[in-house]
Scaffold this active site. Structure first.
Site, short mmCIF file in Angstrom:
data_model
loop_
_atom_site.label_atom_id
_atom_site.label_comp_id
_atom_site.label_asym_id
_atom_site.label_seq_id
_atom_site.Cartn_x
_atom_site.Cartn_y
_atom_site.Cartn_z
N ASP A 30 1.19 -1.42 -0.03
CA ASP A 30 0.50 0.10 -0.11
C ASP A 30 0.67 0.88 -0.61
O ASP A 30 1.78 1.67 1.40
CB ASP A 30 -0.82 -0.33 1.22
CG ASP A 30 -1.24 1.32 1.63
OD1 ASP A 30 -1.95 2.07 -0.05
OD2 ASP A 30 -1.74 1.58 2.78
N ASP A 49 -5.14 -10.64 -15.29
CA ASP A 49 -6.13 -11.39 -14.96
C ASP A 49 -7.80 -11.17 -16.57
O ASP A 49 -7.96 -10.21 -16.04
CB ASP A 49 -6.32 -11.15 -13.70
CG ASP A 49 -6.90 -12.88 -13.14
OD1 ASP A 49 -7.63 -13.35 -13.46
OD2 ASP A 49 -6.74 -13.18 -11.94
N ASP A 85 -9.83 -16.80 -16.01
CA ASP A 85 -10.17 -17.02 -15.38
C ASP A 85 -11.46 -18.25 -16.17
O ASP A 85 -12.29 -17.42 -16.72
CB ASP A 85 -11.22 -15.91 -14.56
CG ASP A 85 -11.97 -15.95 -12.94
OD1 ASP A 85 -10.79 -16.62 -12.21
OD2 ASP A 85 -13.52 -15.90 -12.72
N GLU A 137 -7.51 -20.86 -16.33
CA GLU A 137 -7.50 -21.37 -15.35
C GLU A 137 -8.80 -22.08 -15.86
O GLU A 137 -9.65 -21.83 -15.94
CB GLU A 137 -7.80 -20.98 -13.88
CG GLU A 137 -8.44 -21.40 -12.55
CD GLU A 137 -9.34 -20.66 -11.91
OE1 GLU A 137 -9.26 -20.44 -10.72
OE2 GLU A 137 -10.31 -20.41 -12.03
N HIS A 197 -4.00 -17.74 -4.85
CA HIS A 197 -4.95 -16.90 -3.86
C HIS A 197 -6.45 -17.67 -3.62
O HIS A 197 -7.03 -17.28 -2.76
CB HIS A 197 -5.33 -15.73 -4.72
CG HIS A 197 -6.18 -15.69 -5.72
ND1 HIS A 197 -5.81 -16.50 -7.45
CD2 HIS A 197 -7.13 -15.78 -6.72
CE1 HIS A 197 -6.69 -16.30 -8.09
NE2 HIS A 197 -7.89 -15.89 -7.87
N ASP A 198 -6.60 -18.38 -4.02
CA ASP A 198 -7.43 -19.35 -4.30
C ASP A 198 -7.63 -20.42 -2.78
O ASP A 198 -8.64 -21.42 -2.31
CB ASP A 198 -8.45 -20.38 -5.15
CG ASP A 198 -9.35 -18.91 -6.04
OD1 ASP A 198 -9.03 -17.88 -5.16
OD2 ASP A 198 -8.92 -19.16 -7.53
O1 TEU Z 1 -11.66 -19.27 -9.11
C1 TEU Z 1 -12.19 -20.19 -9.52
C2 TEU Z 1 -12.51 -21.47 -8.74
O2 TEU Z 1 -13.44 -22.42 -9.49
C3 TEU Z 1 -12.38 -22.66 -7.77
O3 TEU Z 1 -10.93 -22.40 -8.40
C4 TEU Z 1 -12.14 -21.78 -6.62
O4 TEU Z 1 -11.65 -22.92 -5.85
C5 TEU Z 1 -13.05 -20.93 -5.75
O5 TEU Z 1 -11.74 -20.03 -5.02
C6 TEU Z 1 -13.61 -21.68 -4.79
O6 TEU Z 1 -12.78 -21.91 -3.57
C7 TEU Z 1 -11.69 -18.17 -9.81
C8 TEU Z 1 -11.28 -17.35 -9.16
O7 TEU Z 1 -9.35 -17.34 -9.00
C9 TEU Z 1 -11.69 -16.81 -8.05
O8 TEU Z 1 -10.86 -16.05 -7.26
C10 TEU Z 1 -13.00 -15.46 -8.30
O9 TEU Z 1 -13.71 -16.27 -6.82
C11 TEU Z 1 -13.55 -17.12 -8.77
O10 TEU Z 1 -12.68 -17.22 -10.03
C12 TEU Z 1 -14.57 -16.73 -9.68
O11 TEU Z 1 -14.50 -15.32 -10.62
CA CA Z 2 -3.27 1.91 -0.76
#
Ligand code: TEU
Ligand code: CA
Length: 532
Positions: free
Chosen positions: A24, A101, A198, A239, A311-312
């Site tokens: 930040d 993305d 995505d 993805e 990030h998931d």
């Molecule tokens: O994630 C897609 C998704 O279907 C899964 O792989 C994932 O496990 C999900 O985060 C549930 O836990 C993508 C993105 O990477 C995610 O951050 C988004 O929330 C999602 O698409 C919707 O755009």
């Molecule tokens: Ca900021």
């Protein structure tokens, strides 16, 4: 043999940034583009030459940017379009690439397309989404509950495969395809070098077969986006839920002009029964799952995307290795096991300092929409304490805490109040502490990436696995024309490992050693040139 374009991609060392949580610059507690700009040299020094930015477009942020309300604007929380232009220029000055993305499956319900679409059945955007008088099937949202929601304005149901405010686009409508092509072109004109796409498999639905994805027109849509002259040079990683070789080849074979590579996820399930439930598991199954895709990729000349974190998911390190006493050894071993294979490395922010899963005592320390939905569901079935245990294990926020730059009150991430709780271990695990330590994960990554850049065998070289499937360790070589390098990765227990050839002194290891042969500590790894 990989085609020339793909061989070039092997040189991309990609770092994934979650913009809200990286750095930040203006003290509002939310990471931003200027913050990223200020850390480019940190990344460059690590050996990174490409960054993938999670979505930065205008968004109400119900799903942190994966709910886009304008694909041609930057969300004010992370900056302005001028900041983005400056970032692109600064990256290119440093010979670094930018991967954006792209979210083609759904938009925010705040998007002008949806706002117009819901007004009636005869405007230009009426068919941009899936509308229905009745609930047509039993599809579930990935974030729990029915995937169909009633819209009072239009008086019909719309499809949302994710949050209520993420409406699925109707790709059967040619105007949607054109609109998304225009968005891709807008960013190509800005100079971006690639896209992470995505849930690409979901854009073609097969309603008749009840399948929300992998529909009959998927390849046509992907080629409409990326199979054009204007987009032919891009690096594209999809993805997708695809875990099937034939399907992978149908997307990634070079002559298909679709995607450069796909993220395959089966190795990410090591160490868990489902997202929120741990399962005892070992490095062995990680090795086996990785090897399966290495072999398939090599045999079919497709690119393997090498990664363990994003990030998931909570960090793999905490699920299948030791994130306590042997944290350094575990983090570096995983790096050697994964990133010295053949493919394009993706490193998620924090991985380079061996960041672990976090732990909190209150649900209010979490932000993620999936996490809160799941918690509510769990609480109906178990005590709040048990529910919180599951959340601590599986929450996506484990990977979304502000990056820990130092051990000061706000972790060096912000001068204000961070938007999400700091990582529960940031006082011990942070960039400053790592760099000051004899056991620096960052320096190991740095050495590993420089090895990839300087030893040709680690790029395109042939992979030969020397350990047997039953061995609780992993030994392989990578060989190019006149060089051969060996990698030894020991797993949980100390053991003697002997190799069938003499080697030079190790060029990389996570413990002191002068030869590749002999006793390895738990999670010990080493790399050395093989003597001919
Ligand atoms: O994630 C897609 C998704 O279907 C899964 O792989 C994932 O496990 C999900 O985060 C549930 O836990 C993508 C993105 O990477 C995610 O951050 C988004 O929330 C999602 O698409 C919707 O755009
Ligand atoms: Ca900021």
């Amino acid at each position: 043999m990989l085609c020339a374009k793909y061989r070039d991609f092997l040189r991309w060392n990609i770092y994934q940034i979650y913009p809200r949580s990286f750095m930040d610059a203006n003290g509002d507690g939310i990471g931003d583009l200027r913050g990223i700009l200020s850390r480019l040299d940190y990344l460059k020094d690590l050996g990174i030459n490409a960054i993938w930015l999670c979505p930065c477009y205008l968004s109400p942020n119900d799903d942190n940017g994966y709910d886009i309300s304008d694909y041609r604007e930057i969300m004010p929380e992370v900056g302005t379009m001028e900041d983005m232009d400056r970032l692109i220029a600064a990256l290119h000055e440093r010979d670094m690439k930018l991967i954006m993305d792209l979210v083609p499956n759904h938009t925010s319900t705040q998007h002008a397309w949806f706002q117009t679409s819901r007004q009636g059945r005869d405007n230009p955007y009426s068919d941009f989404y899936y509308w229905s008088d009745t609930v047509p099937n039993t599809w579930q949202s990935v974030f729990r509950g029915s995937a169909w929601a009633f819209d009072d304005v239009r008086g019909q149901y719309y499809l949302h495969s994710f949050a209520l405010t993420q409406a699925d686009l109707n790709w059967e409508n040619p105007a949607v395809v054109r609109a998304m092509q225009d968005i891709v072109d807008f960013w190509v004109d800005k100079g971006v070098d690639g896209f992470r796409i995505d849930v690409i498999d979901m854009i073609s639905k097969d309603m008749a077969a009840g399948k929300n994805g992998l529909g009959p027109r998927l390849h046509e849509y992907i080629r409409a986006l990326f199979g054009r002259e204007k987009t032919a040079h891009l690096f594209t990683v999809g993805e997708s839920g695809v875990q099937d070789l034939e399907e992978m080849l149908r997307h990634c074979a070079a002559e298909r002009n679709e995607l450069s590579t796909l993220f395959l996820f089966d190795h990410l399930d090591v160490g868990r029964k489902d997202k929120f439930t741990p399962k005892p598991d070992t490095l062995l199954s990680l090795r086996d799952r990785l090897l399966r895709w290495q072999r398939e990729s090599e045999a079919n000349d497709v690119l393997h995307a090498l990664f363990t974190d994003n990030h998931d998911n909570s960090p793999l390190l905490s699920r299948i290795a030791d994130d306590g006493e042997k944290r350094y050894e575990s983090a570096t071993l995983l790096a050697a096991m994964v990133y010295l294979l053949k493919g394009v490395p993706f490193i998620y922010q924090g991985q380079e300092i061996g960041m672990t899963a976090a732990h909190y005592d209150s649900i209010s320390d979490f932000d993620d929409i999936e996490t809160h939905n799941a918690y509510r569901e769990f609480c109906a079935e178990m005590t709040p304490e048990e529910a919180l245990e599951k959340i601590n294990f599986g929450s996506r926020d484990n990977a979304r805490h502000p990056m820990a730059w130092d051990g000061s009150a706000t972790a060096g991430f912000t001068s204000g109040t961070p938007w999400l709780a700091l990582h529960s271990r940031f006082r011990d695990i942070n960039v400053q502490a790592d760099l000051a330590s004899e056991k620096s994960v960052y320096r190991f990554y740095q050495a590993l990436l420089s090895l990839r850049a300087s030893a040709p065998a680690f790029l395109d070289g042939t992979l030969t696995v020397l350990s047997r499937p039953e061995d609780p360790f992993f030994v392989f070589t990578r060989s190019a024309e006149d060089t051969c390098d060996a990698v030894v990765c020991n797993f949980e227990e100390p053991r003697e490992i002997t190799l069938p050839f003499p080697c030079a002194c190790p060029v990389l290891s996570n413990h002191k050693r002068t030869t590749l042969h002999g006793l390895y500590p738990a999670y010990g790894c080493a790399v050395a040139r093989v003597h001919a």
